[in-house]
Design a protein around this motif. Structure first.
Motif, mmCIF file in Angstrom:
data_model
loop_
_atom_site.group_PDB
_atom_site.id
_atom_site.type_symbol
_atom_site.label_atom_id
_atom_site.label_comp_id
_atom_site.label_asym_id
_atom_site.label_seq_id
_atom_site.Cartn_x
_atom_site.Cartn_y
_atom_site.Cartn_z
ATOM 1 N N ALA A 280 62.590 7.137 -72.689
ATOM 2 C CA ALA A 280 63.860 6.822 -72.043
ATOM 3 C C ALA A 280 64.829 7.961 -72.339
ATOM 4 C CB ALA A 280 64.406 5.503 -72.571
ATOM 5 N N VAL A 281 65.189 8.706 -71.301
ATOM 6 C CA VAL A 281 66.094 9.847 -71.441
ATOM 7 C C VAL A 281 67.408 9.487 -70.755
ATOM 8 C CG1 VAL A 281 66.456 12.288 -70.901
ATOM 9 C CG2 VAL A 281 64.157 11.454 -71.449
ATOM 10 N N PRO A 282 68.547 9.652 -71.437
ATOM 11 C CA PRO A 282 69.831 9.380 -70.784
ATOM 12 C C PRO A 282 69.958 10.133 -69.470
ATOM 13 C CG PRO A 282 70.148 9.720 -73.134
ATOM 14 C CD PRO A 282 68.710 10.064 -72.834
ATOM 15 N N ALA A 283 70.477 9.450 -68.441
ATOM 16 C CA ALA A 283 70.541 10.021 -67.094
ATOM 17 C C ALA A 283 71.326 11.326 -67.045
ATOM 18 C CB ALA A 283 71.152 9.003 -66.141
ATOM 19 N N ARG A 284 72.280 11.527 -67.970
ATOM 20 C CA ARG A 284 73.079 12.756 -67.936
ATOM 21 C C ARG A 284 72.251 14.000 -68.262
ATOM 22 N NH1 ARG A 284 74.198 10.117 -72.602
ATOM 23 N NH2 ARG A 284 74.181 11.252 -74.577
ATOM 24 N N PHE A 285 71.020 13.802 -68.769
ATOM 25 C CA PHE A 285 70.149 14.939 -69.075
ATOM 26 C C PHE A 285 69.193 15.266 -67.930
ATOM 27 C CE2 PHE A 285 71.396 13.691 -73.387
ATOM 28 C CZ PHE A 285 71.682 14.931 -73.941
ATOM 29 N N GLU A 286 69.361 14.608 -66.772
ATOM 30 C CA GLU A 286 68.454 14.871 -65.655
ATOM 31 C C GLU A 286 68.502 16.339 -65.235
ATOM 32 O OE1 GLU A 286 67.217 13.172 -61.248
ATOM 33 O OE2 GLU A 286 69.084 12.502 -62.185
ATOM 34 N N ASP A 287 69.693 16.921 -65.135
ATOM 35 C CA ASP A 287 69.811 18.335 -64.761
ATOM 36 C C ASP A 287 69.175 19.239 -65.812
ATOM 37 O OD1 ASP A 287 71.107 17.669 -62.448
ATOM 38 O OD2 ASP A 287 73.117 18.116 -63.198
ATOM 39 N N VAL A 288 69.241 18.826 -67.065
ATOM 40 C CA VAL A 288 68.621 19.607 -68.146
ATOM 41 C C VAL A 288 67.109 19.626 -67.969
ATOM 42 C CG1 VAL A 288 68.310 19.824 -70.644
ATOM 43 C CG2 VAL A 288 70.502 19.033 -69.722
ATOM 44 N N LEU A 289 66.531 18.473 -67.630
ATOM 45 C CA LEU A 289 65.087 18.401 -67.427
ATOM 46 C C LEU A 289 64.651 19.287 -66.263
ATOM 47 C CD1 LEU A 289 64.472 14.575 -67.928
ATOM 48 C CD2 LEU A 289 63.820 16.425 -69.488
ATOM 49 N N HIS A 290 65.412 19.269 -65.168
ATOM 50 C CA HIS A 290 65.067 20.122 -64.022
ATOM 51 C C HIS A 290 65.175 21.607 -64.397
ATOM 52 C CE1 HIS A 290 64.401 17.200 -60.854
ATOM 53 N NE2 HIS A 290 65.441 16.518 -61.285
ATOM 54 N N LEU A 291 66.168 21.958 -65.209
ATOM 55 C CA LEU A 291 66.319 23.338 -65.665
ATOM 56 C C LEU A 291 65.124 23.743 -66.520
ATOM 57 C CD1 LEU A 291 68.438 25.724 -65.699
ATOM 58 C CD2 LEU A 291 69.167 24.810 -67.924
ATOM 59 N N LEU A 292 64.709 22.871 -67.417
ATOM 60 C CA LEU A 292 63.567 23.152 -68.290
ATOM 61 C C LEU A 292 62.263 23.241 -67.507
ATOM 62 C CD1 LEU A 292 64.585 20.755 -71.180
ATOM 63 C CD2 LEU A 292 64.146 23.203 -71.477
ATOM 64 N N ALA A 293 62.145 22.439 -66.434
ATOM 65 C CA ALA A 293 60.928 22.471 -65.619
ATOM 66 C C ALA A 293 60.819 23.768 -64.834
ATOM 67 C CB ALA A 293 60.916 21.285 -64.660
ATOM 68 N N LYS A 294 61.950 24.308 -64.433
ATOM 69 C CA LYS A 294 61.967 25.469 -63.551
ATOM 70 C C LYS A 294 61.839 26.793 -64.298
ATOM 71 C CE LYS A 294 64.987 27.657 -60.108
ATOM 72 N NZ LYS A 294 66.294 27.574 -59.424
ATOM 73 N N ARG A 295 62.409 26.870 -65.482
ATOM 74 C CA ARG A 295 62.473 28.142 -66.196
ATOM 75 C C ARG A 295 61.353 28.270 -67.217
ATOM 76 N NH1 ARG A 295 67.481 30.786 -66.664
ATOM 77 N NH2 ARG A 295 67.057 31.102 -68.876
ATOM 78 N N PRO A 296 60.827 29.483 -67.441
ATOM 79 C CA PRO A 296 59.779 29.673 -68.450
ATOM 80 C C PRO A 296 60.295 29.561 -69.876
ATOM 81 C CG PRO A 296 60.380 31.773 -67.460
ATOM 82 C CD PRO A 296 61.084 30.718 -66.666
ATOM 83 N N ALA A 297 61.618 29.678 -70.065
ATOM 84 C CA ALA A 297 62.204 29.538 -71.394
ATOM 85 C C ALA A 297 63.705 29.299 -71.253
ATOM 86 C CB ALA A 297 61.953 30.788 -72.235
ATOM 87 N N THR A 298 64.193 28.292 -71.948
ATOM 88 C CA THR A 298 65.617 27.968 -71.940
ATOM 89 C C THR A 298 66.028 27.583 -73.353
ATOM 90 O OG1 THR A 298 65.440 27.084 -69.687
ATOM 91 C CG2 THR A 298 67.411 26.500 -70.921
ATOM 92 N N THR A 299 67.162 28.069 -73.822
ATOM 93 C CA THR A 299 67.657 27.723 -75.151
ATOM 94 C C THR A 299 68.689 26.603 -75.046
ATOM 95 O OG1 THR A 299 69.506 29.279 -75.127
ATOM 96 C CG2 THR A 299 67.352 30.129 -75.864
ATOM 97 N N PRO A 300 68.961 25.900 -76.152
ATOM 98 C CA PRO A 300 70.016 24.884 -76.119
ATOM 99 C C PRO A 300 71.369 25.452 -75.697
ATOM 100 C CG PRO A 300 68.666 24.602 -78.073
ATOM 101 C CD PRO A 300 68.224 25.884 -77.437
ATOM 102 N N ALA A 301 71.660 26.675 -76.139
ATOM 103 C CA ALA A 301 72.936 27.296 -75.762
ATOM 104 C C ALA A 301 72.999 27.525 -74.256
ATOM 105 C CB ALA A 301 73.113 28.615 -76.514
ATOM 106 N N GLN A 302 71.905 27.992 -73.655
ATOM 107 C CA GLN A 302 71.877 28.221 -72.209
ATOM 108 C C GLN A 302 71.986 26.905 -71.444
ATOM 109 O OE1 GLN A 302 68.111 30.254 -72.145
ATOM 110 N NE2 GLN A 302 69.051 32.292 -72.042
#
Length: 332
Positions: A280-302
């Motif tokens: 169960a992931v809070p809905a506000r992190f949906e954009d974060v999940l899409h960013l992580l799916a698309k990029r080969p590497a993402t940091t918390p700061a990014q």
């Protein structure tokens, strides 16, 4: 982080611009859109992959006179200590067959080369499809496959030399003949009739192939079907998965599963199947999940900057993701 992934960013951005769809769409060609530097680096990565075959020997094919040659004709193999396979390509034999009109193919190179894996994951995230990457080398003035149609859409990336692609008269938007040069990228919709000819010079290109799930993108599947189609990406979260105290604002990650499920309208949570269970992931992190799916590497700061979520909260999400198998390290 693998330098192969960093050097591949230019191609990933070009793929974003093509508006890829797994079913439908129109032929699009961008000539010399990749820089010479980027094209040369990519070519070096894939030539190097042929030189370090390892256990990927069953993915290397040589097609000559319409037939696949037996691997023993162009590969040497021995089993060493610890039952490890040591496989090398017979360069002189490959050169001979290439001169005689053969095509050398590295099937599903995304299973063996991190740069190709990054391409695969980007296209899957963009299109909601299954993706695989092939590498083709030719040298003679000939065609290995004649006019044919593929049952999937694909993108061509020309890396070395020139290659001529011939199109049937009914192909909308495509010229009768197109000669691709290094740095050219082209999209072919599913079932586009085409014939590929060498021009008497060494040529290498990638084919980035992709298709939907029974004709649908992942996001249109029913929940049960989506769960069965979800694939865990190759890799691991070690050491962060067992010691989250090592995570900081510069810790890179990518999504461990191939696709992000839909978030029901008005829902406070997004149910994500991790491969071992549902999270169960809070809905506000949906954009974060899409960013992580698309990029080969993402940091918390990014991710914090891109999605407008406090960095401290993003660090907590990184810890949750690694601990529960939702995040992986960048491909190495």
């Amino acid at each position: 982080m693998s330098t192969q992934i960093l050097e591949n960013d230019e191609l990933l951005e070009v793929l974003d611009q093509l508006d890829l769809v797994h079913d439908g769409g129109s032929y699009v060609s961008r000539r010399n859109i990749l820089s010479e530097e980027s094209t040369a680096r990519l070519a070096g990565i894939f030539f190097n992959a042929f030189g370090q075959v390892g256990t990927s020997r069953f993915s290397i094919r040589v097609i000559h006179a319409g037939k696949d040659l037996h691997p023993a004709q162009f590969l040497t193999s021995r089993t060493g200590d610890g039952l490890i396979d040591h496989v090398t390509v017979k360069d002189r034999v490959l050169h001979h067959y290439l001169q005689q009109g053969a095509t050398v193919v590295f099937d599903h190179v995304n299973d063996h080369v991190p740069a190709a894996q990054a391409i695969q994951e980007r296209v899957e995230a963009l299109t909601g499809s299954k993706c695989w990457v092939q590498c083709y080398i030719t040298q003679a003035s000939s065609s290995a496959f004649d006019m044919h149609r593929d049952d999937h859409a694909f993108v061509i990336v020309q890396l070395v030399g020139r290659k001529e692609w011939r199109h049937a008269a009914e192909t909308v938007g495509a010229p009768e003949s197109a000669v691709y040069t290094p740095g050219s990228v082209s999209f072919y919709p599913k079932a586009t009739p085409h014939d590929v000819h060498g021009l008497g010079e060494m040529s290498m290109h990638l084919t980035i192939a992709f298709e939907g799930f029974g004709g649908k993108p992942f996001q249109e599947l029913a929940d049960d079907a989506a769960r069965t189609q979800l694939v865990r990406r190759r890799g691991s979260g070690l050491p962060f998965s067992i010691n989250t105290r090592l995570i900081d604002a510069a810790t890179p990650a990518r999504l461990a599963v191939s696709h992000v499920p839909r978030c029901s309208e008005g829902s406070a949570e997004l149910r994500v199947w991790s491969g071992a269970g549902q999270l169960a992931v809070p809905a506000r992190f949906e954009d974060v999940l899409h960013l992580l799916a698309k990029r080969p590497a993402t940091t918390p700061a990014q991710a914090s900057e891109a999605c407008g979520i406090d960095e401290t909260e993003m660090l907590q999400f990184w810890a949750f993701g690694f601990e529960n198998g939702l995040l992986h390290n960048p491909a190495q």
